[in-house]
Design an enzyme around this catalytic site. Structure first.
Site, PDB file in Angstrom:
ATOM      1  N   SER A  59      -2.922  -3.276 -11.004  1.00 39.48           N
ATOM      2  CA  SER A  59      -3.815  -2.971 -10.728  1.00 39.48           C
ATOM      3  C   SER A  59      -5.131  -2.279 -11.331  1.00 39.48           C
ATOM      4  O   SER A  59      -6.081  -2.804 -11.272  1.00 39.48           O
ATOM      5  CB  SER A  59      -3.219  -0.900  -9.529  1.00 39.48           C
ATOM      6  N   ASP A  84      -0.795  -7.902  -0.465  1.00 40.45           N
ATOM      7  CA  ASP A  84      -1.911  -7.061  -1.408  1.00 40.45           C
ATOM      8  C   ASP A  84      -3.095  -6.811  -0.411  1.00 40.45           C
ATOM      9  O   ASP A  84      -4.237  -7.605   0.394  1.00 40.45           O
ATOM     10  CB  ASP A  84      -2.355  -6.777  -2.432  1.00 40.45           C
ATOM     11  N   HIS A  99       0.848  -3.966  -2.301  1.00 36.60           N
ATOM     12  CA  HIS A  99       0.414  -3.914  -3.159  1.00 36.60           C
ATOM     13  C   HIS A  99       1.441  -3.524  -4.245  1.00 36.60           C
ATOM     14  O   HIS A  99       1.111  -3.458  -5.457  1.00 36.60           O
ATOM     15  CB  HIS A  99      -0.644  -2.758  -3.592  1.00 36.60           C
TER      16      HIS A  99
END
Length: 344
Positions: free
Chosen positions: A131, A285, A314
């Site tokens: 991320s 995601d 995610h």
């Protein structure tokens, strides 16, 4: 697991890209394992949004690819996360809402001082991150191509997309609408805003299929409300609101194409990467999408794609799902041993 207690590198008169100078910028970091005599076994593993060094420990251990008996793993904390310099721990005149805007490159520049000057490491075996950690991984590969042998960004991208930015705006708006927020000069925590923030995030962190199939039951929750109050709200309940907003700005403005010399040209920036790069988006995601990473690897000379399968969206990169954790760990092993290139 950590080799030592949490350490802090103090950077005096640290000038940010905005031009603001922090008299003392503090970069908190944790290390795992020992640096070898040739300083050739270092791995850098930056943190993600609202996480800290402990958030990365699921991928570090003697039974994992990032084995501290073999590698020296450095985990620097993101500016704004409440551990490194942040709105919540910086003195006036940069406290709270007066904390300056910090870019991904500001983070990488501070980390470079840690790696190259403090530890004397001139080449990193691997830079890896999830991320916002992936945003930093890409920036490392562009800013310091000669230092990064391998890069593994997962559940991330080299540039925050417009759709991703809109998602982040919804989080910002939700948090700041709490009357207690008082433009960031709150006397009491904006609890309602933090609670709403967590519930907005809940719709984005996992996929539609995750909720449709009730996969939250695998985490021990009996229903949606139980999941929201028991999983999502605790994620942000102890976070400082100004810290969250500072990290959101950093995330929202991530873009390797704005690196000096790249002139806003994303393919040019990606083409400058010399690292052996394995990009790993999660199949479902919702804001760092596989389609975006398919575009990315087409422009990285030694870039390859390996998509994390499944419905966890995610949060596939968070280590909570054993299947995803095993898949990511195997990919790290393959990249470090050269098998990723053989399988391309």
């Amino acid at each position: 697991m950590p080799t030592t207690a949490l350490q802090t590198l103090e950077l005096q008169d640290f000038r940010l890209e905005s031009g603001t100078v922090l008299p003392t910028a503090r970069l908190a970091y944790q290390t795992y394992g020992e640096l070898n005599e040739t300083k050739s076994n270092a791995v850098l593993f930056p943190t993600w949004f609202a996480g800290d060094h402990t958030s990365n420990e699921w991928l570090i251990g003697p039974d994992r690819a990032l084995d501290p008996r073999e590698y020296f793993v450095i985990v620097p904390n993101l500016f704004g996360n409440g551990v490194s310099s942040s709105p919540s721990n910086t003195p006036a005149p940069h406290a709270g809402p007066d904390f300056p805007r910090v870019t991904i490159r500001d983070n990488v520049r501070a980390q470079h001082v840690l790696v190259a000057d403090h530890f004397g490491v001139q080449r990193l075996e691997l830079v890896i991150g999830c991320s916002m950690g992936a945003l930093q991984t890409y920036q490392w590969a562009v800013s310091h191509p000669g230092m990064v042998a391998r890069a593994l960004p997962f559940c991330g991208a080299p540039k925050t997309s417009p759709h991703n930015a809109v998602f982040l705006e919804s989080l910002r708006a939700t948090l700041t609408l709490d009357a207690a927020f008082q433009n960031g000069r709150y006397e009491t925590r904006p609890v309602a805003g933090l609670r709403a923030f967590s519930r907005v995030y809940a719709a984005w962190g996992f996929s539609q299929a995750f909720y449709r199939e009730g996969a939250y039951r695998r985490l021990g929750f009996t229903g949606l409300e139980d999941f929201l109050t028991g999983f999502w709200e605790p994620n942000f309940a102890d976070q400082d609101a100004n810290d969250l907003l500072a990290m959101l700005w950093t995330w929202q403005n991530a873009d390797v194409s704005t690196t000096p010399g790249m002139d806003g040209d994303l393919p040019r920036a990606l083409g400058s990467i010399t690292a052996d790069l394995l990009a790993m988006p999660a199949e479902k995601d919702l804001y760092f999408t596989p389609e975006d990473e398919e575009y990315t690897v087409r422009h990285v000379p030694n870039g390859r794609l390996r998509t994390i399968p499944g419905i966890w969206g995610h949060l596939s990169g968070g280590g909570a799902n054993p299947d995803d954790a095993a898949f990511i760990n195997a990919a790290v092993h393959d990249l470090l041993t050269g098998k990723a290139r053989e399988q391309a």
